[in-house]
Design a protein around this motif. Structure first.
Motif, PDB file in Angstrom:
ATOM      1  N   ASP A 145       0.742  -1.313   0.008  1.00  0.00           N
ATOM      2  CA  ASP A 145      -0.019   0.046   0.119  1.00  0.00           C
ATOM      3  C   ASP A 145       0.857   1.302  -0.054  1.00  0.00           C
ATOM      4  O   ASP A 145       0.463   2.387  -0.706  1.00  0.00           O
ATOM      5  N   GLN A 146       1.890   1.167   0.686  1.00  0.00           N
ATOM      6  CA  GLN A 146       2.947   2.217   0.803  1.00  0.00           C
ATOM      7  C   GLN A 146       3.409   2.626  -0.338  1.00  0.00           C
ATOM      8  O   GLN A 146       3.539   3.781  -0.914  1.00  0.00           O
ATOM      9  N   THR A 147       3.812   1.521  -1.021  1.00  0.00           N
ATOM     10  CA  THR A 147       4.523   1.524  -2.608  1.00  0.00           C
ATOM     11  C   THR A 147       3.626   2.281  -3.519  1.00  0.00           C
ATOM     12  O   THR A 147       4.112   3.246  -4.152  1.00  0.00           O
ATOM     13  N   LEU A 148       2.383   1.485  -3.621  1.00  0.00           N
ATOM     14  CA  LEU A 148       1.500   2.189  -4.495  1.00  0.00           C
ATOM     15  C   LEU A 148       0.987   3.420  -4.446  1.00  0.00           C
ATOM     16  O   LEU A 148       0.977   4.263  -5.171  1.00  0.00           O
ATOM     17  N   ALA A 149       1.167   3.901  -2.814  1.00  0.00           N
ATOM     18  CA  ALA A 149       0.684   5.433  -2.764  1.00  0.00           C
ATOM     19  C   ALA A 149       1.878   6.505  -3.155  1.00  0.00           C
ATOM     20  O   ALA A 149       1.482   7.343  -3.521  1.00  0.00           O
ATOM     21  N   SER A 150       3.041   5.843  -3.030  1.00  0.00           N
ATOM     22  CA  SER A 150       4.136   6.742  -3.530  1.00  0.00           C
ATOM     23  C   SER A 150       4.058   6.889  -4.970  1.00  0.00           C
ATOM     24  O   SER A 150       4.085   7.885  -5.524  1.00  0.00           O
ATOM     25  N   GLU A 151       3.939   5.777  -5.709  1.00  0.00           N
ATOM     26  CA  GLU A 151       3.761   5.723  -7.079  1.00  0.00           C
ATOM     27  C   GLU A 151       2.541   6.824  -7.526  1.00  0.00           C
ATOM     28  O   GLU A 151       2.677   7.475  -8.506  1.00  0.00           O
ATOM     29  N   ILE A 152       1.272   6.797  -6.809  1.00  0.00           N
ATOM     30  CA  ILE A 152       0.125   7.568  -7.247  1.00  0.00           C
ATOM     31  C   ILE A 152       0.454   8.808  -6.884  1.00  0.00           C
ATOM     32  O   ILE A 152       0.345   9.819  -8.028  1.00  0.00           O
ATOM     33  N   ASN A 153       1.288   9.369  -5.987  1.00  0.00           N
ATOM     34  CA  ASN A 153       1.615  10.637  -5.802  1.00  0.00           C
ATOM     35  C   ASN A 153       2.312  11.437  -6.972  1.00  0.00           C
ATOM     36  O   ASN A 153       2.533  12.347  -7.196  1.00  0.00           O
ATOM     37  N   LYS A 154       3.632  10.335  -7.272  1.00  0.00           N
ATOM     38  CA  LYS A 154       4.365  10.678  -8.366  1.00  0.00           C
ATOM     39  C   LYS A 154       3.539  11.132  -9.735  1.00  0.00           C
ATOM     40  O   LYS A 154       3.848  11.943 -10.440  1.00  0.00           O
ATOM     41  N   ILE A 155       2.598  10.368 -10.064  1.00  0.00           N
ATOM     42  CA  ILE A 155       1.522  10.452 -11.117  1.00  0.00           C
ATOM     43  C   ILE A 155       1.070  11.781 -10.691  1.00  0.00           C
ATOM     44  O   ILE A 155       0.968  12.636 -11.915  1.00  0.00           O
ATOM     45  N   PHE A 156       0.432  12.055  -9.797  1.00  0.00           N
ATOM     46  CA  PHE A 156      -0.544  13.382  -9.449  1.00  0.00           C
ATOM     47  C   PHE A 156       0.602  14.555  -9.542  1.00  0.00           C
ATOM     48  O   PHE A 156       0.242  15.620  -9.917  1.00  0.00           O
TER      49      PHE A 156
END
Length: 96
Positions: A83-94
């Motif tokens: 979940d932490q990794t995915l959230a970090s990736e999502i932040n990068k996209i945003f």
């Protein structure tokens, strides 16, 4: 990546590591705001591709220019490193 539940100390550090996200019970969530529906949907499409890469899919909702994403690893019963990794990736996209 083999998911494991984050422990109390890791959960405390989590919010610093992934800005904008908050812990809500056994999940992390963040609201993203956009100018219009097309921008919101474009963001969701990019996130969907990352989710497939990790085979980890969010609970999310979209109302016009707003997207709310909730992440939890249900089969482990809480918030994991995945979940932490995915959230970090999502932040990068945003942030792009």
């Amino acid at each position: 990546m083999k998911p494991y539940l984050l422990q109390d100390e890791e959960l405390k550090e989590l919010i610093v590591k992934i800005p904008g996200w908050e812990i809500n019970d056994d999940q992390i969530q963040r609201e993203f705001k956009f100018f219009n529906f097309i921008e919101a949907f474009s963001f969701m499409t990019k996130v969907a591709l990352i989710c497939e890469k990790y085979n980890h899919h969010p609970n999310w909702e979209n109302v016009y220019s707003r997207v709310i994403i909730r992440l939890s690893t249900h089969d482990l019963g809480g918030i994991t490193n995945l979940d932490q990794t995915l959230a970090s990736e999502i932040n990068k996209i945003f942030d792009q």
